[in-house]
Design an enzyme around this catalytic site. Structure first.
Site: not given
Ligand code: NAD
Ligand code: GLY
Length: 361
Positions: A120, A142, A184, A226, A236, A240, A244, A247, A251, A264
């Site tokens: 939990r 998130k 971003e 942010k 949100e 917040r 988007n 987005h 998306h 992304h």
């Molecule tokens: P990712 O986590 O897939 O990383 C991109 C690639 O880079 C991967 O292959 C990873 O292994 C590699 N990598 C990571 N760090 C590295 C480094 N320092 N050196 C070499 N390779 C490295 O992609 P991302 O763009 O970081 O994240 C995308 C994800 O984040 C999506 O799932 C999206 O939905 C999520 N996201 C979440 C939020 C939130 O608020 N929680 C906001 C935006 C995006």
């Molecule tokens: N990436 C959008 C949010 O965190 O609200």
């Protein structure tokens, strides 16, 4: 080590500290001790980040348990969460202990969610290693995973206790990922720090040659935007939604291409272009401001094309957007000094806009 910068975010789960320091990953144990933060019992990265940064972070944090998930969005799934939960149970990780995620947004979203539901809820620490995760995914609490039906459909608001950002980890990140993360940064700058737009690096030989000091400044400022937005509306309910920006179309492009064509941030870059055009047409954005935003997006470099995409498929995904309500999809559009929320866009207008964007390829 370089200068230490700190942000503090007070949310419903209490204090989330953000530490930004050049080279701090190797001194993680001391950093945690200085902050009075418990050392993690389990460090989770993935098979790519583990050998580069995850294992040394685990060693520095004095943690014997280093788990490596498979790499890629396709693995941001419930099955990986379950694997983590069972591993932690087998290791008798208890409620007073924490876990740490080292990686991009896929790792931080997955581990954060596993932390939210394990017994939990246990505390977690985030060490983002992509630009996108530093300025976006790791900030704001998130967490979640995907279902076959769509992205991020299961999740929780579960803010980390601490976010540790060492931009020297970006030195190993591929150029395409850096460019995607920059989308971003542009988004954050437009929402809350227009001066940042002037500071964006535009190195002729790619972002990989930008200095760690330049990344540190950029990341810190984008994170600040942010953090301020999230502090005003953690769940949100309203403000917040500004995050988007870009987005809605972003998306839809990702979904219409089964998450295989666009990173992304690349899809968000198209989304920013679309939002700027819509806003200008509606008189929400002056020509000058539209050009400034358009230039910042164009400077991110090439992105996968739209020309061969089926407009019906993209529009169908747009209509199913998570941000829809009884009135349809709610868009965020840029204004000269920020954004405006809850803008409704008719299908005809969208078709016209999409055809215009396809012509830009
Ligand atoms: P990712 O986590 O897939 O990383 C991109 C690639 O880079 C991967 O292959 C990873 O292994 C590699 N990598 C990571 N760090 C590295 C480094 N320092 N050196 C070499 N390779 C490295 O992609 P991302 O763009 O970081 O994240 C995308 C994800 O984040 C999506 O799932 C999206 O939905 C999520 N996201 C979440 C939020 C939130 O608020 N929680 C906001 C935006 C995006
Ligand atoms: N990436 C959008 C949010 O965190 O609200």
């Amino acid at each position: 080590m370089g200068a230490v910068e700190k942000l503090e975010l007070i949310g419903e789960r209490g204090l989330c500290e953000v530490v930004v320091e050049l080279g701090c990953l190797n001194g993680l144990g001391t950093l945690l001790d200085d902050l009075g933060v418990e050392r993690p019992r389990s460090v989770v990265s993935n098979v790519t980040v583990g050998p580069l940064h995850g294992r040394r972070a685990a060693v520095a944090a004095g943690c014997a348990e280093a788990v490596e998930l498979p790499d890629g969005e396709a693995h941001k799934r419930w099955s990986e969460v379950e694997r983590l939960l069972r591993r932690w149970l087998a290791d008798a990780l208890h409620r007073g202990q924490s876990v740490m995620a080292v990686g991009g947004g896929v790792v931080t979203d997955t581990v954060g969610f596993a932390a939210a539901v394990y017994l939990r809820g246990v505390p977690w620490l985030a060490v983002p290693t992509t630009l996108l995760a530093m300025v976006d995914a790791a900030i704001g609490g998130k967490t979640g995973v995907n279902l076959d039906e769509g992205k991020n459909l299961v999740g929780s608001f579960w803010a980390p206790r601490l976010v540790v950002v060492d931009v020297t980890t970006l030195a190993t990140l591929p150029e395409r990922e850096l460019r995607a993360g920059m989308a971003e940064v542009v988004k954050a700058a437009w929402i809350g720090d227009h001066e940042l737009l002037e500071l964006l690096p535009r190195p002729l030989d790619g972002y990989g040659s930008a200095s760690p000091e330049a990344w540190q400044e950029l990341v810190l400022r984008a994170m600040r935007v942010k953090a301020e937005v999230v502090a005003s509306d953690e769940r949100e309910a309203g403000a917040r939604r500004a995050l988007n920006l870009g987005h809605s179309l972003g998306h839809a492009l990702e979904a219409a291409t089964s998450y295989e064509r666009f990173l992304h941030g690349e899809a968000v870059a198209w989304g920013l272009e679309a939002a700027a055009r819509l806003a200008a047409r509606r008189g929400l954005l002056s020509v000058d401001a539209r050009d400034r935003l358009g230039d910042a997006v164009a400077a991110l470099g090439p992105r996968p094309p739209l020309a061969d995409l089926d407009a019906d498929a993209v529009l169908e995904h747009l209509a199913r957007d998570k941000k829809r309500d009884d009135l349809g999809v709610s868009w965020v559009l840029p204004t000269d000094d920020g954004v405006v929320l809850d803008q409704r866009v008719e299908e005809g207008e969208l078709r016209e806009l999409f055809a215009e964007l396809q012509g830009l390829d």
